[in-house]
Design a protein around this motif. Structure first.
Motif, PDB file in Angstrom:
ATOM      1  N   ARG A 130       0.832  -1.215   0.000  1.00  0.00           N
ATOM      2  CA  ARG A 130       0.000   0.000   0.000  1.00  0.00           C
ATOM      3  C   ARG A 130       0.864   1.261   0.000  1.00  0.00           C
ATOM      4  NH1 ARG A 130      -2.459  -2.580   4.262  1.00  0.00           N
ATOM      5  NH2 ARG A 130      -2.111  -0.859   5.709  1.00  0.00           N
ATOM      6  N   HIS A 157       4.153   6.071  -2.416  1.00  0.00           N
ATOM      7  CA  HIS A 157       3.711   7.110  -1.474  1.00  0.00           C
ATOM      8  C   HIS A 157       4.720   7.316  -0.355  1.00  0.00           C
ATOM      9  CE1 HIS A 157      -0.171   7.270  -3.452  1.00  0.00           C
ATOM     10  NE2 HIS A 157      -0.198   5.952  -3.434  1.00  0.00           N
ATOM     11  N   TRP A 209       0.545   6.324   7.176  1.00  0.00           N
ATOM     12  CA  TRP A 209       0.027   5.884   5.876  1.00  0.00           C
ATOM     13  C   TRP A 209      -0.595   4.494   5.979  1.00  0.00           C
ATOM     14  CZ3 TRP A 209      -0.716   8.492   1.424  1.00  0.00           C
ATOM     15  CH2 TRP A 209      -1.141   7.743   0.325  1.00  0.00           C
ATOM     16  N   SER A 246      -4.563   4.173   5.292  1.00  0.00           N
ATOM     17  CA  SER A 246      -4.869   3.459   4.040  1.00  0.00           C
ATOM     18  C   SER A 246      -5.566   2.121   4.307  1.00  0.00           C
ATOM     19  CB  SER A 246      -3.589   3.233   3.230  1.00  0.00           C
ATOM     20  OG  SER A 246      -2.692   2.373   3.906  1.00  0.00           O
ATOM     21  N   ARG A 272     -12.714   6.518   6.601  1.00  0.00           N
ATOM     22  CA  ARG A 272     -11.901   7.630   6.078  1.00  0.00           C
ATOM     23  C   ARG A 272     -12.743   8.894   5.921  1.00  0.00           C
ATOM     24  NH1 ARG A 272      -8.243   4.345   2.948  1.00  0.00           N
ATOM     25  NH2 ARG A 272      -9.604   4.257   1.140  1.00  0.00           N
ATOM     26  N   ALA A 278      -0.801  11.815   5.713  1.00  0.00           N
ATOM     27  CA  ALA A 278      -1.452  10.623   5.165  1.00  0.00           C
ATOM     28  C   ALA A 278      -2.949  10.867   5.014  1.00  0.00           C
ATOM     29  CB  ALA A 278      -1.189   9.413   6.067  1.00  0.00           C
ATOM     30  N   LEU A 302      -5.066  10.994   1.531  1.00  0.00           N
ATOM     31  CA  LEU A 302      -6.084   9.956   1.324  1.00  0.00           C
ATOM     32  C   LEU A 302      -7.509  10.487   1.511  1.00  0.00           C
ATOM     33  CD1 LEU A 302      -4.080   7.155   3.150  1.00  0.00           C
ATOM     34  CD2 LEU A 302      -4.832   7.021   0.770  1.00  0.00           C
TER      35      LEU A 302
END
Lengths: 325, 325
Positions: free
Chosen positions: B12, B16, B55, B59, B66, B85, B89
């Motif tokens: 993931r 990034h 992150w 994620s 989220r 993060a 996101l």
């Protein structure tokens, strides 16, 4: 000079020259109004890109030449680059340095095992001193920029930029490079022309020492009026090289000129937002990216932070004086 | 907690989270009497390894989680990691920070778009504040270390260390890690156990805040006597986590304790020889490698420089006070 020499230098550099990272920060992007990617050559061995050229040149010598030793003249970063390459490859090294170079660079060069000869930058000619020593002692002179293997070594930085920019999805951008004699700028321009034709190399210089920018505009080599007096001591040369100028003339976009104050502000921002140590001459390209954004084209800009060998008193003053944003 | 969670976090993270370089310098090797390799997590996004855990945690959330947002409490680095993060996101973020955290960390967290709530570290309980806010506003609490996804994210640093050490030809070495609650140390220990069993994770702590070192020696969780007062503010926690302690107990070598002065000297040496900016808490492991070499085994040592978010006045004082060698 051609791309094959750069590729050969990259092969010899494998496992010895560090692939430096491409750094970024949302704060710098916001300041510049576009993505800013910083090629952190200050993290290279000896603290500057000069180790690339030093390694390329010393590793290209014959065993007999290496055994006899090498000599270089340099304000400091080329000195350290050649000294470490020579020590690693088993060659004695003599380095001719200006007596007023930053103390840290002279000390580091000696710590790398080189014999250091000091000269007065205002009254003596380093080329004459270097050539005389080379002849008298059988040393191979490794010039700081007007030397094909050195240009090829610096060009390995351009190969990395081409690959790293592609990973970031960047195919069109200006690549800003702190420029002295043009070894790094020329080497990167050659590498980009071959591997990333949408990336355009552009030399960046401090005001008052903009010989390359004026030479590119005029189409012929122009000299600086003065030999010293810039805080960007690492990248001050009298004029572009005879080898490097035509390479740059045929491949580079226009030069960009920044003030000393721009450089110091860029050093402080690199400290705050990238956590790297950059010397004034190494901050010229980042200063151009951040404070002269109208001179740059595209959604992204790549700036090479060429070196990080700075006296601590100057660095302390800069981060104490200039803000984080 | 297992290696599969770390591998999933690494997938993931791709594109990034930055793969940080392993830096070195002949001067540091000479000082320590062995090869010293520094994993420069200060070059990670937001200036510390905490972005890895942030992150990984954000994620891993569902779209609904989220959308509702996240909350974290942190002395600063976890705050910035979660804030960036979350912004990237698309999750709103609330961060609970001690009022006496370095000003630069509070400012940077706000600049990353997070809502910051300040509390008094001496009199208030950040867990209680965080949980109350999370319940009242439907936010998902992302704990700084005692949280499986956060440990998995920090463990991605260990995967990189295993691969980079192998490239350097290092298969047997101590890996020294600046340790607070144990999220990074535990995550790296898990990753090394799987991918590089000859590398041994070892927590490093500042004197007076050596709860993990004493806990490992005792075999049970021990607390620090005081909650604050260290210059290593970034890595001070009351005690090891309930999740992280057994991970460390089963996999880590003994802890190493360094003085505040060791940390400041290590910061100055990292400035001079690696050209990176390291905060006091981020210099604990390098300090152990350089100034406590008798506690380390092997021809090489790897030290994680965990963060570089330091107030400029302190950094200026350190490089003005401590020598380059």
């Amino acid at each position: 000079m051609n791309i094959d020499m750069i590729r050969a230098a990259a092969l010899r550099a494998r496992g010895h020259v560090r692939q430096t990272p491409l750094l970024s920060s949302p704060a710098l992007d916001a300041l510049a109004g576009r993505r800013v990617l910083v090629k952190a050559e200050c993290l290279q061995h000896t603290g500057s890109f000069k180790f690339r050229g030093g390694w390329a040149a010393v590793s290209a010598l014959t065993d007999a030449q290496r055994g006899a030793g090498v000599i270089a003249y340099s304000s400091g970063n080329h000195a350290q680059g050649v000294a470490l390459a020579a020590r690693t490859l088993g060659a004695p090294a003599v380095i001719v340095m200006p007596a007023n170079a930053p103390a840290v660079k002279i000390a580091n060069t000696r710590a790398l095992g080189a014999e250091v000869i000091l000269y007065d930058r205002a009254t003596e000619d380093r080329d004459a001193i270097g050539q005389a020593q080379a002849q008298a002692r059988g040393l191979t002179l490794i010039k700081p920029y007007d030397e094909p293997e050195v240009i090829a070594g610096q060009g390995t930085c351009g190969l990395e930029i081409a690959a790293q920019a592609a990973e970031e999805g960047i195919t069109q951008a200006d690549v800003l490079i702190c420029c002295g004699g043009g070894g790094l700028t020329g080497g990167i321009a050659l590498a980009l022309q071959d591997g990333a034709p949408g990336l355009r190399a552009r030399p960046c210089e401090p005001a008052g020492f903009d010989d390359v920018t004026r030479s590119l505009a005029a189409g012929t080599i122009q000299r600086n009026a003065q030999a010293e007096g810039s805080i960007c001591d690492a990248i001050v040369t009298p004029q572009p090289g005879d080898l490097t100028f035509p390479i740059m003339r045929d491949r580079c976009g226009p030069g960009i000129v920044v003030t000393d104050d721009d450089c110091l502000r860029a050093m402080a921002l690199a400290f705050h937002h990238l956590r790297i140590v950059v010397e004034p001459g190494g901050a010229v390209a980042l200063a151009a990216a951040l404070f002269h954004p109208h001179t740059v084209q595209g959604d992204a800009v790549i700036a090479v932070a060429t070196g990080g060998n700075v006296d601590p008193a100057l660095f302390a003053r800069v981060i104490g004086t200039y803000p984080g944003l």
